[in-house]
Design a protein around this motif. Structure first.
Motif, PDB file in Angstrom:
ATOM      1  N   UNK A 142      33.328  38.981  35.825  1.00  0.00           N
ATOM      2  CA  UNK A 142      32.783  37.770  35.247  1.00  0.00           C
ATOM      3  C   UNK A 142      33.532  37.338  34.002  1.00  0.00           C
ATOM      4  N   UNK A 143      33.107  36.213  33.441  1.00  0.00           N
ATOM      5  CA  UNK A 143      33.760  35.609  32.274  1.00  0.00           C
ATOM      6  C   UNK A 143      32.796  35.588  31.101  1.00  0.00           C
ATOM      7  N   UNK A 144      33.270  36.071  29.933  1.00  0.00           N
ATOM      8  CA  UNK A 144      32.457  36.040  28.717  1.00  0.00           C
ATOM      9  C   UNK A 144      32.590  34.661  28.075  1.00  0.00           C
ATOM     10  N   UNK A 197      15.182  31.803  32.044  1.00  0.00           N
ATOM     11  CA  UNK A 197      15.573  30.812  33.050  1.00  0.00           C
ATOM     12  C   UNK A 197      16.777  31.259  33.862  1.00  0.00           C
ATOM     13  N   UNK A 198      17.432  32.315  33.405  1.00  0.00           N
ATOM     14  CA  UNK A 198      18.631  32.868  34.057  1.00  0.00           C
ATOM     15  C   UNK A 198      19.795  31.892  33.994  1.00  0.00           C
ATOM     16  N   UNK A 199      19.611  30.720  34.557  1.00  0.00           N
ATOM     17  CA  UNK A 199      20.690  29.739  34.517  1.00  0.00           C
ATOM     18  C   UNK A 199      21.959  30.282  35.152  1.00  0.00           C
ATOM     19  N   UNK A 200      23.108  30.010  34.528  1.00  0.00           N
ATOM     20  CA  UNK A 200      24.361  30.429  35.154  1.00  0.00           C
ATOM     21  C   UNK A 200      24.773  31.861  34.816  1.00  0.00           C
ATOM     22  N   UNK A 201      23.964  32.594  34.052  1.00  0.00           N
ATOM     23  CA  UNK A 201      24.418  33.862  33.491  1.00  0.00           C
ATOM     24  C   UNK A 201      23.950  35.067  34.306  1.00  0.00           C
ATOM     25  N   UNK A 202      24.802  36.063  34.358  1.00  0.00           N
ATOM     26  CA  UNK A 202      24.360  37.377  34.830  1.00  0.00           C
ATOM     27  C   UNK A 202      23.795  38.183  33.665  1.00  0.00           C
ATOM     28  N   UNK A 203      24.298  37.935  32.459  1.00  0.00           N
ATOM     29  CA  UNK A 203      23.780  38.551  31.234  1.00  0.00           C
ATOM     30  C   UNK A 203      23.796  37.503  30.126  1.00  0.00           C
ATOM     31  N   UNK A 204      22.817  37.561  29.224  1.00  0.00           N
ATOM     32  CA  UNK A 204      22.790  36.681  28.062  1.00  0.00           C
ATOM     33  C   UNK A 204      22.297  37.492  26.866  1.00  0.00           C
TER      34      UNK A 204
END
Length: 842
Positions: free
Chosen positions: A58-60, A88-95
């Motif tokens: 993934x991309x940070x 909401x998760x949205x586009x992230x695998x981690x936030x």
């Protein structure tokens, strides 16, 4: 392969026999290659070297909240907003969320300042980092207000303990509170930035105990939705583009605005690649550095080019002395291709040796440069010179480029040796016709032009550094002692902190030799800058509202004590100073003093005395909801050295707002040297509060001299002086070599001239006169090139014109003097030639 080994062996023997030529060549190349390797080492550390990571897919990215308005101002995130986006998760695998702050680390009887990163539980997972020891934080430890006194130590902190095996479970005192170490970060990990390395990481539950203590001056807590303190970092899944992520974030922003319109109105959520260099609420692109670093590497390339031009001349001269050898090798069947290969091999050995020496010098030079930065920064610098694969490959590339540049063309030229003439040893005759546009002369002229351009840049930056050291910031520097203390770093609350400040000021104001003493929350030319948006009376505006532009004015925000302006010598233009009564807590309107630039922006052509001010509606700092009354007007000052014009300032009385950080200013009485008060100030602090950590006691002039902007100017001046001196040295060596070679080739001519009546001084003047066209041509080209480079770098020249006459004249004088010296020695040799010996010379 056998032929290549033979060439290497023969080249080594040839270079061993001509040790003077070999040593000079290696020195010349080491200068050129070393400077370029050093610059690339810095570029590698800043932009190329990968962050510490486990290689998770993934991309940070950084997540940013911008106002949907012309201003486009950005802000940080509140913890509730962070939770909503994460849920909401949205586009992230981690936030993840974090915020950096300075805190006090107490070790025994001493307290030092340290950088603390206050992070969410999944911070290390989001960045794809595996801890060197121990565990990360749990979700329960993240919750604001949770009693989770745990910390993760940086690898450098672990190293300070001697890599103790029992590091897990040890405790450390942060701001007077005990935290248990549960993990150790991996080596070289600095979070999102490659520049700094936090000393410790603590969970978000500790945020209100650490970040508030430092600078915010507000009692809002992290669980409030209108308290924006967090920076967000996300990890996108493999294959997701920034554009696709932005579309999902736009949907989340709309839902948050509908749910909480008061806090999230007209906010746009976007993601951008995570900067390696900047920790900010604003999207920043590291590509803004590409231009400056490319220019710096290009200037290093100029030095390498000068080295190559110099060595090409040396190779030609050295090759002429070996013309008989070349002729014999051709006579016995050696082809031109073999001769070229042999000569290029010799050049490769010289470049390889120069590369090794240059790489070692680059490593040491970079370490010294970064060490000088460490001395002026209040935090741990993570940058370090690393000779990794990229640096070594770049050095090899510089050496290979040098080999081709200085070796190939002379090799081809020398392979065309006239066999009959060389075998007859006709190398020291009358010298033939002298051509001003010969290859050697053109090379020397180019070297001098490039050298002069770098000398001009050196002079410009030296002048800029001198101007910076003499700059008038709008306040007095000459009789003031500065000390920095922070009661919160040893666990003192507001009540104790105010009492310590009162005692300190009472003692200092009563000290013999002291004219005035005061405090301030921040200091000009310091590492901290606080700007708050101010408006006149009326409805409070948000920055993203239509019509707010021009009515909301950003101003440097200072919290100061009584006699601040008298202590620093800032002119009072109207109204009154703050008094000792203003240092006591009070209710009602906040008493403020503004400077002339802010008055002109908010009340053009009007008297601001007695007028009301207020902070913008989206301001969540101290006293943000209380009206302010203007009681004084002062002259403009500069908070930052690089301000073209003084920016607006607002000064709030220290009794109205409390911040723990205290910058003490003590003004010496007439006839008292400020340096003589340094020990007195330190002793008074120890007497008033023995446990209070003291981070700096120095004169205000010394503080300015150690400031980061002045460090930048002086470091740039040193770098360009090194580049200019190296280039000038190489040009002088080149001119000296050409003139020496010409004199040796014209030995018989000079002998004949003396036999016909010429005196030694005549020959000296002739040789010097023949060097004038080279110098004049180099000056003409160099002045034009220097003007061009100065114009390109004018943005970072502090109060110095890119066409500064003094700089151009000084650089030209240095080059002319060096060129005269380089020609004088061969000219003197020409004047000492014996006519009879010269006539016998073949």
């Amino acid at each position: 392969m056998h032929g290549l080994v033979q060439d290497l062996r023969f080249s080594f023997r040839v270079l061993s026999r001509h040790r003077g030529f070999t040593a000079t060549s290696i020195l010349v190349l080491a200068l050129g290659i070393g400077i370029n390797a050093g610059i690339f080492t810095l570029i590698n550390s800043l932009l190329l070297r990968p962050r510490v990571s486990s290689g998770a897919p993934g991309t940070i990215v950084g997540v940013h909240s911008l106002e949907r308005a012309e201003s486009g101002n950005s802000r940080a995130f509140s913890y509730p907003n962070f939770e909503d986006i994460r849920a909401a998760r949205g586009p992230f695998t981690h936030l993840a969320a974090h915020n950096m702050a300075l805190a006090g680390v107490t070790e025994g009887e001493t307290t030092r300042r340290a950088m603390i990163d206050i992070v969410s539980a999944n911070y290390f997972d989001t960045l794809g980092v595996a801890l060197a020891r121990g565990r990360s934080f749990t979700a329960a430890e993240e919750r604001p207000g949770a009693p989770a006194a745990v910390a993760i130590a940086s690898y450098s902190e672990w190293a300070r303990t001697g890599f103790a095996d029992d590091v897990l479970g040890r405790t450390t005192l942060l701001n007077g509170r005990e935290y248990t170490i549960v993990g150790v970060a991996p080596r070289g990990f600095g979070g999102p930035t490659v520049i700094m390395e936090p000393d410790y990481y603590v969970p978000l539950s500790a945020h209100d105990l650490i970040e508030w203590d430092l600078m915010s001056g507000t009692k809002k807590t992290l669980d409030r939705r209108d308290y924006h303190r967090l920076l967000l970092i996300g990890r996108l899944p493999p294959g997701m583009s920034i554009e696709a992520a932005d579309r999902e974030m736009a949907s989340i922003a709309r839902r948050m605005e509908e749910a909480y319109p008061a806090e999230n109105a007209r906010q746009e959520l976007i993601v951008r690649p995570l900067s390696r260099l900047n920790i900010s609420t604003s999207p920043s692109d590291d590509r803004q550095l590409y231009g400056p670093v490319a220019l710096l590497q290009g200037l290093g390339g100029v030095v390498l080019l000068i080295s190559c031009l110099n060595l090409a001349n040396m190779m030609l001269a050295h090759g002429v002395s070996r013309s008989k050898e070349m002729a014999i090798r051709q006579a016995i069947g050696g082809g031109r291709a073999r001769l070229v290969r042999q000569l290029v091999t010799e050049g490769f050995l010289l470049a390889a040796a120069g590369g090794v020496v240059g790489l070692a010098a680059a490593y040491l030079g970079t370490a010294v440069l970064l060490g000088s930065l460490t001395r002026v920064m209040p935090i741990r610098i993570a940058l370090e010179p690393v000779l990794d694969v990229r640096v070594v490959l770049a050095t090899i590339a510089f050496a290979a480029l040098a080999t081709v540049t200085f070796g190939l063309w002379p090799a081809v030229r020398l392979s065309r040796t006239d066999t009959i003439r060389a075998l007859n040893d006709q190398t020291a005759g009358m010298g033939g016709a002298r051509r001003w546009f010969s290859t050697a002369n053109l090379l020397v002229t180019a070297q001098m032009a490039l050298s002069l351009a770098l000398l001009i840049l050196s002079a410009l930056f030296v002048r800029a550094a001198a101007r910076g050291a003499e700059a008038n910031p709008g306040f007095a520097l000459d009789r003031t002692v500065h000390a920095e203390v922070d009661p919160a770093l040893v666990g003192m609350d507001e009540t104790k902190g105010r009492e310590v400040r009162r005692q300190l000021l009472e003692r200092l104001r009563a000290t013999p030799g002291v004219e005035a003493a005061t405090t301030a929350s921040i200091i000009p030319f310091g590492e901290v800058s606080i700007t708050r948006r101010v408006q006149g009376d009326g409805p409070r505006l948000r920055g993203n509202e239509p019509g707010a532009t021009g009515k909301l004015v950003g101003a440097h925000y200072y919290i100061v004590g009584a006699d601040y302006f008298r202590t620093l010598g800032i002119e009072l233009l109207g109204g009154r100073e703050f008094t000792v009564a203003d240092e006591l807590p009070s209710r009602g309107a906040v008493r403020v003093i503004i400077d002339e630039p802010l008055a002109k922006r908010l009340f053009p052509g009007e008297n601001p005395m007695g007028r009301r001010l207020q902070f913008g509606a989206d301001d969540d700092g101290a006293a943000s909801e209380r009206p302010m009354e203007i009681v004084g007007l002062v002259a403009p000052t500069r908070h930052d050295m690089f301000e073209r014009e003084p920016e607006p300032h607002i000064y709030v009385a220290s009794g109205q707002v409390y911040v723990s950080t205290m910058h003490l200013h003590v003004r010496a009485a007439q006839g008292t040297a400020p340096a003589s008060l340094i020990d007195t100030v330190r002793a008074e602090i120890r007497t008033a509060a023995p446990a209070l950590p003291v981070f700096a006691v120095t004169t205000l002039e010394a503080h300015r001299d150690r400031s980061i902007p002045l460090w930048f100017l002086r470091t740039a001046a040193r770098l360009f002086v090194i580049l200019g001196a190296a280039a000038a040295f190489l040009a002088v060596v080149g001119l000296y070599g050409v003139k020496s070679y010409i004199v040796s080739r014209r030995t018989r001519e000079f002998g004949v001239r003396q036999a016909l009546g010429a005196t030694p001084p005549d020959l000296v003047r002739q040789v010097l006169r023949e060097g004038l066209p080279l110098t004049a041509g180099g000056l003409a080209l160099g002045l034009g090139l220097g003007a061009l480079l100065g114009r390109v770098l004018s943005v970072v020249l502090y109060q110095v014109s890119p066409f500064d006459v003094v700089s151009f004249a000084a650089a030209s004088a240095v080059l002319v003097a060096a060129a005269f010296l380089a020609a004088w020695v061969p000219a003197q040799r020409a004047g000492r030639i014996e006519p009879m010996a010269a006539m016998r010379d073949r």
